[in-house]
Design a protein around this motif. Structure first.
Motif, PDB file in Angstrom:
ATOM      1  N   LEU A  60       0.841  -1.202   0.000  1.00  0.00           N
ATOM      2  CA  LEU A  60       0.000   0.000   0.000  1.00  0.00           C
ATOM      3  C   LEU A  60       0.876   1.252   0.000  1.00  0.00           C
ATOM      4  O   LEU A  60       0.620   2.213  -0.730  1.00  0.00           O
ATOM      5  CB  LEU A  60      -0.909   0.027   1.235  1.00  0.00           C
ATOM      6  N   PRO A 120      -8.629   9.817  -6.457  1.00  0.00           N
ATOM      7  CA  PRO A 120      -8.676  10.150  -5.030  1.00  0.00           C
ATOM      8  C   PRO A 120      -9.414   9.140  -4.154  1.00  0.00           C
ATOM      9  O   PRO A 120      -9.324   9.232  -2.929  1.00  0.00           O
ATOM     10  CB  PRO A 120      -9.412  11.501  -5.011  1.00  0.00           C
ATOM     11  N   THR A 121     -10.147   8.176  -4.745  1.00  0.00           N
ATOM     12  CA  THR A 121     -10.865   7.224  -3.899  1.00  0.00           C
ATOM     13  C   THR A 121     -10.030   5.967  -3.619  1.00  0.00           C
ATOM     14  O   THR A 121     -10.484   5.062  -2.932  1.00  0.00           O
ATOM     15  CB  THR A 121     -12.216   6.793  -4.518  1.00  0.00           C
ATOM     16  N   VAL A 122      -8.811   5.906  -4.164  1.00  0.00           N
ATOM     17  CA  VAL A 122      -7.935   4.762  -3.898  1.00  0.00           C
ATOM     18  C   VAL A 122      -6.822   5.206  -2.966  1.00  0.00           C
ATOM     19  O   VAL A 122      -6.277   6.308  -3.138  1.00  0.00           O
ATOM     20  CB  VAL A 122      -7.287   4.218  -5.198  1.00  0.00           C
ATOM     21  N   LEU A 123      -6.469   4.374  -2.003  1.00  0.00           N
ATOM     22  CA  LEU A 123      -5.308   4.611  -1.142  1.00  0.00           C
ATOM     23  C   LEU A 123      -5.374   5.957  -0.454  1.00  0.00           C
ATOM     24  O   LEU A 123      -4.418   6.730  -0.456  1.00  0.00           O
ATOM     25  CB  LEU A 123      -4.011   4.502  -1.967  1.00  0.00           C
ATOM     26  N   ALA A 124      -6.528   6.240   0.152  1.00  0.00           N
ATOM     27  CA  ALA A 124      -6.713   7.518   0.819  1.00  0.00           C
ATOM     28  C   ALA A 124      -6.274   7.461   2.278  1.00  0.00           C
ATOM     29  O   ALA A 124      -6.259   8.475   2.962  1.00  0.00           O
ATOM     30  CB  ALA A 124      -8.177   7.944   0.725  1.00  0.00           C
ATOM     31  N   GLY A 125      -5.895   6.278   2.772  1.00  0.00           N
ATOM     32  CA  GLY A 125      -5.604   6.118   4.195  1.00  0.00           C
ATOM     33  C   GLY A 125      -4.232   6.633   4.603  1.00  0.00           C
ATOM     34  O   GLY A 125      -3.359   6.884   3.775  1.00  0.00           O
ATOM     35  N   GLU A 126      -4.055   6.774   5.934  1.00  0.00           N
ATOM     36  CA  GLU A 126      -2.759   7.142   6.513  1.00  0.00           C
ATOM     37  C   GLU A 126      -2.071   5.845   6.929  1.00  0.00           C
ATOM     38  O   GLU A 126      -1.986   5.517   8.107  1.00  0.00           O
ATOM     39  CB  GLU A 126      -2.969   8.043   7.733  1.00  0.00           C
ATOM     40  N   TYR A 127      -1.552   5.107   5.919  1.00  0.00           N
ATOM     41  CA  TYR A 127      -1.104   3.748   6.199  1.00  0.00           C
ATOM     42  C   TYR A 127       0.156   3.695   7.054  1.00  0.00           C
ATOM     43  O   TYR A 127       0.296   2.814   7.900  1.00  0.00           O
ATOM     44  CB  TYR A 127      -0.918   2.986   4.887  1.00  0.00           C
ATOM     45  N   VAL A 167      -8.364   0.662   8.629  1.00  0.00           N
ATOM     46  CA  VAL A 167      -7.173   1.511   8.510  1.00  0.00           C
ATOM     47  C   VAL A 167      -6.197   0.975   7.465  1.00  0.00           C
ATOM     48  O   VAL A 167      -5.316   1.706   7.011  1.00  0.00           O
ATOM     49  CB  VAL A 167      -6.441   1.668   9.866  1.00  0.00           C
ATOM     50  N   PHE A 168      -6.337  -0.295   7.058  1.00  0.00           N
ATOM     51  CA  PHE A 168      -5.347  -0.870   6.148  1.00  0.00           C
ATOM     52  C   PHE A 168      -5.904  -1.252   4.784  1.00  0.00           C
ATOM     53  O   PHE A 168      -5.206  -1.845   3.976  1.00  0.00           O
ATOM     54  CB  PHE A 168      -4.697  -2.105   6.783  1.00  0.00           C
ATOM     55  N   PRO A 192      -7.330  -0.573   0.895  1.00  0.00           N
ATOM     56  CA  PRO A 192      -7.067   0.446  -0.126  1.00  0.00           C
ATOM     57  C   PRO A 192      -8.240   1.409  -0.327  1.00  0.00           C
ATOM     58  O   PRO A 192      -8.029   2.520  -0.821  1.00  0.00           O
ATOM     59  CB  PRO A 192      -6.840  -0.361  -1.407  1.00  0.00           C
ATOM     60  N   ARG A 193      -9.444   0.981   0.019  1.00  0.00           N
ATOM     61  CA  ARG A 193     -10.623   1.826  -0.210  1.00  0.00           C
ATOM     62  C   ARG A 193     -11.286   2.160   1.109  1.00  0.00           C
ATOM     63  O   ARG A 193     -11.140   1.436   2.086  1.00  0.00           O
ATOM     64  CB  ARG A 193     -11.654   1.074  -1.069  1.00  0.00           C
ATOM     65  N   ARG A 194     -12.071   3.234   1.071  1.00  0.00           N
ATOM     66  CA  ARG A 194     -12.912   3.552   2.215  1.00  0.00           C
ATOM     67  C   ARG A 194     -14.351   3.530   1.756  1.00  0.00           C
ATOM     68  O   ARG A 194     -14.683   4.090   0.715  1.00  0.00           O
ATOM     69  CB  ARG A 194     -12.572   4.930   2.764  1.00  0.00           C
ATOM     70  N   ASP A 246     -16.509   6.447   0.075  1.00  0.00           N
ATOM     71  CA  ASP A 246     -15.577   7.525  -0.262  1.00  0.00           C
ATOM     72  C   ASP A 246     -15.529   7.660  -1.783  1.00  0.00           C
ATOM     73  O   ASP A 246     -14.971   6.819  -2.470  1.00  0.00           O
ATOM     74  CB  ASP A 246     -14.190   7.173   0.293  1.00  0.00           C
ATOM     75  N   LEU A 294     -14.423   4.781  -6.914  1.00  0.00           N
ATOM     76  CA  LEU A 294     -14.188   4.739  -8.356  1.00  0.00           C
ATOM     77  C   LEU A 294     -13.030   3.819  -8.672  1.00  0.00           C
ATOM     78  O   LEU A 294     -12.077   3.720  -7.906  1.00  0.00           O
ATOM     79  CB  LEU A 294     -13.758   6.120  -8.854  1.00  0.00           C
TER      80      LEU A 294
END
Lengths: 146, 202
Positions: A93, A104-111, B39-40, B42-44, B47, B54
């Motif tokens: 990730l 912007p909807t992919v990999l938006a987390g604070e990993y 938290v881990f 790839p998507r929320r 969102d 998307l």
């Protein structure tokens, strides 16, 4: 028990053979080669990195184990293993995030932050467990070590 | 035997704990009740435009101008004849609703409320037989998923829509405006967005 094991083996081998049959009848040759490379990568990763690392950590824990309460080395080993599994999940990730996500909807987390918090939580839980084992040993010090 | 390494029981407990931890911190991208612990992944969940993530944006697909073109028509081809529908004409047809997920093969899925023309009504309107398949083409100039095909089991399903609305609003450009396909029990990549042509195949 024996019959159950035989049944499980037969079912497992049967499913694996069916999967192999599907692989070679439904996929193109380049796709089969890609699967072989993927599986070989898993072996290389295991033998070159995971096995030596876990042997080194396990050896270190065994040497230190004598000075720790019974069970503490197991607890620390388990904590390290869980942390390693979480890290293996999160590293791709982070790499993908550094490359730049597709939208912007992919990999938006604070990993990275979440991974740090996960390691901290594991360290706290393991430390609490070791402290509890230590307290138990002080209440019952008479039990001899095998 | 503390010197023999991890016991079988300890190993199983470790693997079980790690599995529970990883599921709890990733499955929230799809399951609402695990969302606070996501938290881990790839998507929320929720969102994205209109509450839906998307995979491919209009800009990535190269359709931004084509999709906004006021001369857009959905062409339905059947038996040598072609019939073109404007978006207003589609919206004037009887509308159907469906609550269906975008289920992405990447691992996330999000349910949404869709409204539009049922595929079977559209096919009926051009006189297609009930056992027909539909071959769908997108405005996308290229890409592996610019076309998709659905068999009669999907084309006939009352939940399969040429969707014009998403979650009570006009379908967002990113989600396939002017019109997209939504069908039950199909992977997200064949829920074709920005459609321009449907060919009936017997």
């Amino acid at each position: 028990m024996r019959a159950a094991r035989v049944a499980l083996v037969v079912v497992g081998v049967g499913l694996a053979l069916y999967g192999g049959f599907l692989l070679f009848t439904e996929q193109r040759l380049d796709q089969v080669l890609a699967v072989v490379i993927w599986l070989a990568g898993a072996i290389v990763l295991h033998d070159a990195i995971l096995a030596p690392a876990s042997a080194a950590v396990g050896g270190g824990l065994r040497r230190a184990g004598g000075r720790m309460p019974r069970g503490a080395a197991t607890l620390i080993g388990a904590g390290l293993a869980i942390g390693a599994l979480v890290t293996i999940l999160v590293v791709p990730l982070l790499i993908a995030q550094a490359r730049g996500p597709r939208n912007p909807t992919v990999l938006a987390g604070e990993y990275a932050l979440a991974l740090a918090v996960a390691w901290l939580a594991i360290a706290v839980l393991v430390a609490a467990g070791v402290a509890a084992l230590h307290a138990r040993d002080r209440r019952r010090p008479a039990r001899p070590r095998p | 035997m503390p010197d023999s390494g991890l016991s079988r029981r300890a190993l199983l407990a470790t693997v079980a704990t790690a599995s529970v931890a990883l599921v709890a911190t990733t499955a929230g991208q799809t399951w609402a009740w695990l969302e606070p612990f996501n938290v881990f992944a790839p998507r929320r969940r929720g969102d994205g435009p209109q509450g839906l993530p998307l995979n491919r944006t209009a800009a990535q697909a190269g359709v931004t101008d084509l999709a906004r073109d006021p001369d857009w028509r959905l062409t339905v081809a059947h038996d040598g004849t072609e019939q073109a529908f404007t978006r207003d004409e589609l919206a004037a047809m009887p509308q159907s609703e469906a609550v269906l997920p975008i289920a992405c093969v990447e691992g996330w899925s999000t349910t949404a409320h869709w409204r539009g023309v049922a595929m079977r009504d559209l096919l009926e309107a051009v006189g297609a037989p009930s056992g027909a398949s539909a071959f769908i083409t997108s405005l996308e100039p290229r890409g592996a998923f610019r076309t998709s095909e659905m068999g009669p089991e999907f084309a006939r399903d009352p939940l399969t829509l040429v969707a014009l609305e998403l979650n009570g609003e006009v379908l967002d450009l990113e989600h396939g405006y002017p019109a997209r396909i939504i069908a039950p029990a199909r992977p997200g990549v064949v829920q074709t967005k920005w459609i321009e042509r449907i060919e009936v195949r017997a």
